[in-house]
Design a protein around this motif. Structure first.
Motif, PDB file in Angstrom:
ATOM      1  N   ALA A 132       0.811  -1.216   0.000  1.00  0.00           N
ATOM      2  CA  ALA A 132       0.000   0.000   0.000  1.00  0.00           C
ATOM      3  C   ALA A 132       0.843   1.264   0.000  1.00  0.00           C
ATOM      4  O   ALA A 132       0.313   2.360  -0.211  1.00  0.00           O
ATOM      5  N   HIS A 133       2.152   1.116   0.244  1.00  0.00           N
ATOM      6  CA  HIS A 133       3.045   2.278   0.276  1.00  0.00           C
ATOM      7  C   HIS A 133       3.886   2.299  -0.998  1.00  0.00           C
ATOM      8  O   HIS A 133       4.537   1.316  -1.344  1.00  0.00           O
ATOM      9  N   LYS A 134       3.865   3.406  -1.714  1.00  0.00           N
ATOM     10  CA  LYS A 134       4.611   3.532  -2.960  1.00  0.00           C
ATOM     11  C   LYS A 134       6.112   3.521  -2.680  1.00  0.00           C
ATOM     12  O   LYS A 134       6.605   4.210  -1.780  1.00  0.00           O
ATOM     13  N   ILE A 135       6.853   2.743  -3.489  1.00  0.00           N
ATOM     14  CA  ILE A 135       8.307   2.709  -3.343  1.00  0.00           C
ATOM     15  C   ILE A 135       8.962   3.410  -4.526  1.00  0.00           C
ATOM     16  O   ILE A 135       8.322   3.719  -5.530  1.00  0.00           O
ATOM     17  N   ASN A 411      -0.236   7.642   0.865  1.00  0.00           N
ATOM     18  CA  ASN A 411      -1.490   6.893   0.839  1.00  0.00           C
ATOM     19  C   ASN A 411      -2.346   7.317   2.033  1.00  0.00           C
ATOM     20  O   ASN A 411      -2.069   6.945   3.174  1.00  0.00           O
ATOM     21  N   ARG A 412      -3.377   8.095   1.766  1.00  0.00           N
ATOM     22  CA  ARG A 412      -4.216   8.644   2.845  1.00  0.00           C
ATOM     23  C   ARG A 412      -5.009   7.562   3.571  1.00  0.00           C
ATOM     24  O   ARG A 412      -5.466   7.775   4.690  1.00  0.00           O
ATOM     25  N   THR A 413      -5.152   6.387   2.940  1.00  0.00           N
ATOM     26  CA  THR A 413      -5.903   5.302   3.580  1.00  0.00           C
ATOM     27  C   THR A 413      -5.012   4.425   4.452  1.00  0.00           C
ATOM     28  O   THR A 413      -5.511   3.543   5.155  1.00  0.00           O
ATOM     29  N   LEU A 414      -3.704   4.647   4.405  1.00  0.00           N
ATOM     30  CA  LEU A 414      -2.753   3.855   5.184  1.00  0.00           C
ATOM     31  C   LEU A 414      -2.344   4.660   6.412  1.00  0.00           C
ATOM     32  O   LEU A 414      -1.708   5.709   6.283  1.00  0.00           O
ATOM     33  N   ASP A 417       1.061   6.864   6.949  1.00  0.00           N
ATOM     34  CA  ASP A 417       1.889   6.827   5.745  1.00  0.00           C
ATOM     35  C   ASP A 417       2.495   8.201   5.471  1.00  0.00           C
ATOM     36  O   ASP A 417       1.899   9.235   5.797  1.00  0.00           O
ATOM     37  N   GLY A 418       3.661   8.195   4.853  1.00  0.00           N
ATOM     38  CA  GLY A 418       4.349   9.438   4.519  1.00  0.00           C
ATOM     39  C   GLY A 418       5.807   9.151   4.228  1.00  0.00           C
ATOM     40  O   GLY A 418       6.211   7.994   4.053  1.00  0.00           O
ATOM     41  N   PHE A 419       6.618  10.203   4.165  1.00  0.00           N
ATOM     42  CA  PHE A 419       8.022  10.094   3.801  1.00  0.00           C
ATOM     43  C   PHE A 419       8.852  10.953   4.753  1.00  0.00           C
ATOM     44  O   PHE A 419       8.396  11.999   5.205  1.00  0.00           O
ATOM     45  N   ASP A 420      10.072  10.513   5.020  1.00  0.00           N
ATOM     46  CA  ASP A 420      10.910  11.167   6.023  1.00  0.00           C
ATOM     47  C   ASP A 420      12.102  11.940   5.462  1.00  0.00           C
ATOM     48  O   ASP A 420      12.795  12.609   6.216  1.00  0.00           O
TER      49      ASP A 420
END
Length: 519
Positions: A132-135, A411-414, A417-420
């Motif tokens: 569910a998280h884009k890589i 992903n707003r449904t996860l 979720d986000g990036f650091d």
């Protein structure tokens, strides 16, 4: 495979009248977008290259990269061990947030496969990246980049929801499973090729290898050396690229990770003469490490062999006329190891840093990192920018012209979720004034139950819940724990841990004691 690609290209050349204005504009834009080659080796320590002070090992091609590009002195892996370090690169999340935080493996089961007289596992691989998280490859592929990965995947087991064919990779060749990668003369390698019509990852059996056993002296009669095979596939992939289509290649070479095994050629023979008095090692069959003679020569030869591969990549880019529009990065996934008979003490492989692989001390996470990009990166430059692998996703997106990627791909449904990361592209391009800086960097690793935080020169290591504080400005080897003298700093860094850590049922670590007065 090559014929299909050449026919397709020729077809485009024969029908220019059919190209729409939109297609022409897209080709023009693509031609201006830079390519990226990310070369990541396995378990190379900060001090393993001549350009980082290694006195025993020859690395002329990588040293030339450094002299023609930028060498970083405070670059960090995402974790002190392979799979989670690669996960931070792929997900853009640090190891307190990303799903994969350890080497959880899927290979010990009752189902087996026979290759000749050799028993192997029916399923192999590591804990999958959260689908569910884009890589990173997915993001680049979505934005018009051709994608290739050659080497170790370590982001999912065979048949899982996270294998290269499902995560934005066009062409893959190597090891799905990093445990399989302990053998340099394996029974099989994995492949996925859109160009060949593959619909999933498949196994390619190495027929000459399986004539001989996986362990014992006859193992060295095997001839199909995985590092060379994988590297040749990477070169073939570069050969199929052109200036009209931007591409990104992840060359995740297994060298110089144990086992200590390679062809007995001029490279190895040269080091056998140099290290006339050498060591032997008895092997460890459960970890797929064969016994080895001349351990020092073997290790040094593996790094010089890797250096030769890097030289061939650079030569191929130049021969194709792609060098000036290609950012090339060389780095390692974590610090040096002692496995398979390796001797980091002899080579001073920690670069005068404390700790090895699996430790959050500097030696386990500080890595060599070199960036090369003609006409963009100042030759011979050195940077002390503090950054980690999770900064490479925004960096690559920045270089590729992908704007607002974090908003577009969160992903707003996860939950959570986000990036650091922060892009280091301004530093690469010599614009230090525009470079954003982290307030702190963060690591955690459950196997050794360690957490690390760096803020400026302060470094906090938490071992089984106990905080230890070091000032890297005058104690780079992390010898002097000054936590008792600076309880306020300890409290501030502990607060960072509690902010950055999210619980993981699979990868548990002990948080610092919930007591404001540690000493």
């Amino acid at each position: 495979m090559n014929n299909k690609i050449l026919f397709f290209s020729a077809g485009l050349m024969c029908i220019p009248a059919m190209l729409t204005a939109k297609t022409v504009k897209k080709q023009k834009d693509n031609k201006q977008r830079p390519n990226i080659i990310f070369i990541m080796c396995d378990d190379m320590g900060y001090g393993d290259l001549a350009c980082y002070g290694q006195p025993f090992i020859s690395t002329p091609n990588i040293d030339r990269m450094a002299s023609e590009g930028m060498r970083f002195t405070q670059a960090y892996a995402g974790s002190p061990v392979s799979a989670p370090s690669r996960a931070t690169l792929m997900t853009g999340q640090h190891s307190g947030h990303t799903h994969v935080r350890g080497n959880k493996e899927y290979w010990s089961n009752s189902k087996t496969v026979m290759y000749g007289n050799n028993v192997d596992y029916a399923v192999v691989g590591q804990e999958p990246y959260d689908p569910a998280h884009k890589i990173l490859p997915e993001i680049l592929h979505d934005n018009g980049y051709r994608t290739g990965l050659f080497g170790k995947w370590a982001g999912g087991y065979e048949g899982s929801a996270s294998t290269p064919d499902k995560r934005g990779i066009d062409e893959f060749y190597g090891y799905i499973c990093q445990f399989q990668a302990h053998l340099y003369y394996p029974n099989f390698l994995n492949r996925y090729s859109r160009a060949m019509g593959d619909t999933a990852v498949v196994r390619e059996v190495l027929k000459d290898n399986i004539k001989y056993p996986m362990f014992g002296r006859d193992y060295y009669k095997r001839t199909q050396y995985s590092a060379r095979i994988i590297h040749d596939k990477a070169l073939e992939w570069i050969d199929r690229q052109d200036a009209q289509h931007p591409f990104v290649g992840f060359f995740t070479y297994t060298l110089p990770h144990a086992e200590l095994a390679q062809p007995d050629d001029q490279i190895l023979e040269g080091y056998k003469k140099k290290f006339f008095v050498d060591k032997t090692w008895g092997g460890q069959q459960g970890s797929r490490y064969n016994a080895v003679e001349h351990t020092h020569a073997q290790f040094a030869g593996m790094i010089t062999r890797l250096d030769a591969y890097v030289g061939e990549v650079m030569a191929k880019l130049k021969a194709k006329g792609l060098d000036k529009n290609t950012l090339v990065i060389f780095t390692s996934d974590n610090g040096p190891h002692e496995e398979g008979g390796a001797d980091p003490t002899y080579f001073g492989r920690d670069g005068k840093l404390r700790g090895l692989k699996r430790q959050c001390y500097e030696g386990g996470i500080r890595i060599p990192f070199i960036a090369w990009w003609p006409e963009h990166i100042k030759a011979g430059s050195v940077s002390d920018l503090q950054f980690a692998f999770y900064d490479l996703m925004p960096t690559f997106c920045d270089v590729a012209g992908i704007r607002n990627f974090s908003k577009r791909y969160t992903n707003r449904t996860l939950p959570g979720d986000g990036f650091d990361g922060l892009s280091i592209a301004p530093t690469l391009l010599g614009n230090d004034a525009a470079q954003q800086h982290h307030d702190h960097l963060y690591w955690e690793f459950h196997e050794t139950n360690q957490i690390g935080v760096r803020r400026g020169d302060w470094k906090l290591i938490v071992v089984k819940g106990t905080p230890r504080l070091y000032n890297l400005a005058n104690d780079i080897h992390e010898d002097n724990d000054v936590a008792a003298q600076h309880p306020g700093i300890v409290n501030e860094l502990v607060d960072i841990i509690r902010k950055e850590h999210t619980d993981s049922p699979m990868f548990k670590v002990t948080l610092p004691y919930n007591n404001r007065n540690f000493y």
